[in-house]
Design a protein around this motif. Structure first.
Motif, PDB file in Angstrom:
ATOM      1  N   ASN A 194       0.843  -1.192   0.000  1.00 57.12           N
ATOM      2  CA  ASN A 194       0.000   0.000   0.000  1.00 57.12           C
ATOM      3  C   ASN A 194       0.881   1.246   0.000  1.00 57.12           C
ATOM      4  O   ASN A 194       1.158   1.806   1.057  1.00 57.12           O
ATOM      5  N   TRP A 235       1.337   4.363   2.670  1.00 56.55           N
ATOM      6  CA  TRP A 235       0.856   3.915   3.980  1.00 56.55           C
ATOM      7  C   TRP A 235       2.008   3.298   4.759  1.00 56.55           C
ATOM      8  O   TRP A 235       2.970   2.797   4.183  1.00 56.55           O
ATOM      9  N   THR A 271      -1.472   2.834   8.431  1.00 60.04           N
ATOM     10  CA  THR A 271      -1.824   4.217   8.778  1.00 60.04           C
ATOM     11  C   THR A 271      -1.115   5.200   7.846  1.00 60.04           C
ATOM     12  O   THR A 271      -0.093   4.877   7.232  1.00 60.04           O
ATOM     13  N   ASP A 286      -3.478  12.030   5.946  1.00 59.13           N
ATOM     14  CA  ASP A 286      -4.098  12.499   4.701  1.00 59.13           C
ATOM     15  C   ASP A 286      -3.671  13.926   4.376  1.00 59.13           C
ATOM     16  O   ASP A 286      -3.115  14.635   5.223  1.00 59.13           O
ATOM     17  N   ARG A 338      -5.269   8.541   9.496  1.00 53.66           N
ATOM     18  CA  ARG A 338      -6.171   7.490   9.019  1.00 53.66           C
ATOM     19  C   ARG A 338      -5.563   6.143   9.393  1.00 53.66           C
ATOM     20  O   ARG A 338      -4.416   5.858   9.070  1.00 53.66           O
ATOM     21  N   LEU A 339      -6.343   5.327  10.107  1.00 53.14           N
ATOM     22  CA  LEU A 339      -5.949   3.965  10.447  1.00 53.14           C
ATOM     23  C   LEU A 339      -6.891   3.026   9.711  1.00 53.14           C
ATOM     24  O   LEU A 339      -8.113   3.159   9.828  1.00 53.14           O
ATOM     25  N   ARG A 340      -6.335   2.088   8.969  1.00 53.94           N
ATOM     26  CA  ARG A 340      -7.140   1.170   8.149  1.00 53.94           C
ATOM     27  C   ARG A 340      -6.947  -0.273   8.610  1.00 53.94           C
ATOM     28  O   ARG A 340      -5.842  -0.709   8.872  1.00 53.94           O
ATOM     29  N   ALA A 344      -6.935   3.643  17.029  1.00 55.40           N
ATOM     30  CA  ALA A 344      -6.778   4.899  16.283  1.00 55.40           C
ATOM     31  C   ALA A 344      -6.411   6.066  17.197  1.00 55.40           C
ATOM     32  O   ALA A 344      -5.707   6.985  16.778  1.00 55.40           O
ATOM     33  N   PRO A 354     -12.146  -2.325   3.158  1.00 63.90           N
ATOM     34  CA  PRO A 354     -11.329  -1.632   4.157  1.00 63.90           C
ATOM     35  C   PRO A 354     -12.172  -0.706   5.041  1.00 63.90           C
ATOM     36  O   PRO A 354     -13.080  -0.027   4.565  1.00 63.90           O
ATOM     37  N   ASP A 392     -11.851   2.364   7.815  1.00 60.53           N
ATOM     38  CA  ASP A 392     -10.921   3.412   8.226  1.00 60.53           C
ATOM     39  C   ASP A 392     -11.444   4.204   9.411  1.00 60.53           C
ATOM     40  O   ASP A 392     -12.620   4.586   9.436  1.00 60.53           O
ATOM     41  N   VAL A 451     -10.751   7.813  10.807  1.00 59.44           N
ATOM     42  CA  VAL A 451     -10.144   9.078  10.376  1.00 59.44           C
ATOM     43  C   VAL A 451     -10.227  10.037  11.554  1.00 59.44           C
ATOM     44  O   VAL A 451     -11.320  10.307  12.056  1.00 59.44           O
ATOM     45  N   GLN A 488     -16.241   3.616   5.545  1.00 58.91           N
ATOM     46  CA  GLN A 488     -15.890   2.735   4.438  1.00 58.91           C
ATOM     47  C   GLN A 488     -16.257   3.506   3.176  1.00 58.91           C
ATOM     48  O   GLN A 488     -17.427   3.574   2.800  1.00 58.91           O
TER      49      GLN A 488
END
Length: 158
Positions: free
Chosen positions: A14, A17, A38, A41, A47-49, A75, A109, A111, A113, A132
């Motif tokens: 990714n 990330w 993470t 942005d 942002r943690l996914r 997060a 995914p 997220d 935020v 999402q």
């Protein structure tokens, strides 16, 4: 110490990330949540996914609320680490307020935020959304208490 426990490097699968994983995958993050990544942005939010799987679903076929709460809790610490001044390792959640506004889907995914509302010497106030894509799953706010590393003198000192 915390640096020895976490992996924060770039994620090769990714681009843009970074990993947010404990090196010991038998602990909660890896054993329950799976791979976490993470980034910050362009708007300055963290942002943690996570990548929900069938094991994260409840009987209704949506992501279990406990999984969403776990993502939110983790997060708080990624936000503190990526946007704030604190070391996320030796800290604790003091408060977490969550409003579920929709159901999350597995295999898409998920997220969290986040942004820091305020940071003091000992506390970090965070708020955010779980989403999402354009679909909102939850809104939340939380407070993290920064802890100082142990001096090696207490009941748990070795």
């Amino acid at each position: 110490m915390a640096q020895d426990l976490f992996e924060h490097g770039p994620d090769p699968d990714n681009p843009g990330w970074n990993h947010w994983n404990l090196k010991d995958e038998t602990l909660f993050n890896g054993a329950v949540m799976g791979k976490l990544i993470t980034r910050v942005d362009d708007d300055g939010k963290a942002r943690l996914r996570m990548f929900p799987e069938r094991r994260h679903e409840n009987l209704q076929g949506i992501i279990h609320g406990a999984v969403t709460l776990s993502l939110i809790d983790i997060a708080l610490f990624t936000t503190m680490h990526t946007l704030g001044s604190g070391n996320a390792g030796p800290s604790v959640t003091l408060e977490l307020s969550t409003q579920f506004v929709g159901g999350g889907k597995a295999r898409t995914p998920l997220d969290a935020v986040t942004e820091i509302v305020k940071e003091t010497g000992k506390l970090v106030f965070v708020r955010g959304l779980v989403e999402q894509g354009e679909h909102r799953v939850a809104s939340f706010s939380g407070i993290v208490r920064k802890m100082r590393p142990s001096s090696g003198t207490g009941p748990n000192a070795s």
